[in-house]
Design a protein around this motif. Sequence first.
Motif, mmCIF file in Angstrom:
data_model
loop_
_atom_site.group_PDB
_atom_site.id
_atom_site.type_symbol
_atom_site.label_atom_id
_atom_site.label_comp_id
_atom_site.label_asym_id
_atom_site.label_seq_id
_atom_site.Cartn_x
_atom_site.Cartn_y
_atom_site.Cartn_z
ATOM 1 N N SER A 55 0.372 -1.282 0.189
ATOM 2 C CA SER A 55 0.290 0.314 0.389
ATOM 3 C C SER A 55 0.772 1.519 -0.082
ATOM 4 O O SER A 55 0.542 1.635 -1.100
ATOM 5 N N GLU B 155 0.219 4.209 -2.694
ATOM 6 C CA GLU B 155 0.229 5.729 -2.261
ATOM 7 C C GLU B 155 0.976 6.824 -2.990
ATOM 8 O O GLU B 155 0.200 7.328 -3.225
ATOM 9 N N ALA C 63 -2.645 -4.401 0.221
ATOM 10 C CA ALA C 63 -1.942 -2.771 -0.249
ATOM 11 C C ALA C 63 -3.900 -3.498 -1.193
ATOM 12 O O ALA C 63 -3.710 -2.515 -2.057
ATOM 13 N N ALA D 288 -6.263 -0.116 -1.155
ATOM 14 C CA ALA D 288 -5.352 0.917 -1.431
ATOM 15 C C ALA D 288 -5.222 1.073 -3.016
ATOM 16 O O ALA D 288 -5.257 2.047 -3.684
#
Length: 270
Positions: free
Chosen positions: A87, A91, A124, A127
């Motif tokens: 993640s 991001e 993840a 995300a």
Amino acid sequence: MGYGNVAKVLTIAGSDSGGGAGIQADLKTFQELGVYGMSAITAVTAQNTTGVHGVYPLPPEAVAQQLRAIGDDLEPQALKTGMLFSSDIIETVAAQVRAYGWRRLVVDPVMIAKGGASLLREEAVAALCRSLLPLAEVVTPNLPEAETLSGLTIRTYADRLEAAERILAYGVKYVVIKGGHGEELDTSVDVLYGADTVVEYAAPRVATKQTHGTGCTFAAAIAAELGKGASVRDAVSVAKSFVQAAIEHPLGIGSGHGPTNHWAYRESVR
Ligand SMILES: Nc1ncnc2c1ncn2[C@@H]1O[C@H](COP(=O)(O)OP(=O)(O)O)[C@@H](O)[C@H]1O
Ligand SMILES: Cc1ncc(COP(=O)(O)OP(=O)(O)O)c(N)n1
């Protein structure tokens, strides 16, 4: 002849030391389709045709710095993501895509390699859905990835449509659910869904285990065509022909799941 107007296309993905998938497959595909390829590496894998033997993610700041180096000098006309692993990396990538205003993003939601190795941590997935899919023009899940993204079990054609609608609800404009894993069928059918779009791309299923990197190659071909200004429908059509040629004319190297042949499409359209 000058190349000053060549389309520049970026891949943000993992490195496959064996050369069949990941960054290596993407750059080969870009070259074959006549665009200038650039790369930001998210992770290094020790991999060959027998499987993934090691995974070494890069620090998110190393990913961010590669993206800034590209963004400050070499604006991509299109880009794709592959293995993103965590993640934190997702991001980071999403923040840079937003900061530079990059459009024409293809997200290949790589989760598990054919041999079973995990290329995306479970933590993840949220995300990916929350931060990256809203920035994407196209997402290209295979059937298991479409199940994970949608939370549905996909058995029928109607299930695929329902899964596509759930994935579109994250904010991505188009989803292509790939049919490579539907091994009971004698055609491999990929279906493109958008707000008012359902288009099928079918090709004969090739009986081969030399399919390492098909998903990366397919998504990279879509990104290359988008970079040249194609519509999503036309880009997927070229990508389907590209990957079909690559599977039909394998190189026959390695002792396991061999790579596809990235030269084959160019040779077939000559
Ligand atoms: N054996 C096969 N014969 C023909 N096409 C295939 C075969 N396997 C995969 N494909 C095609 O390769 C692309 C990648 O598909 P898929 O295998 O589902 O994705 P992934 O590599 O991400 O698991 C799709 O266009 C799919 O239709
Ligand atoms: C570094 C890296 N990225 C992605 C993959 C998965 O590639 P894919 O095209 O889905 O092919 P298979 O792994 O299913 O053969 C990978 N293996 N490595």
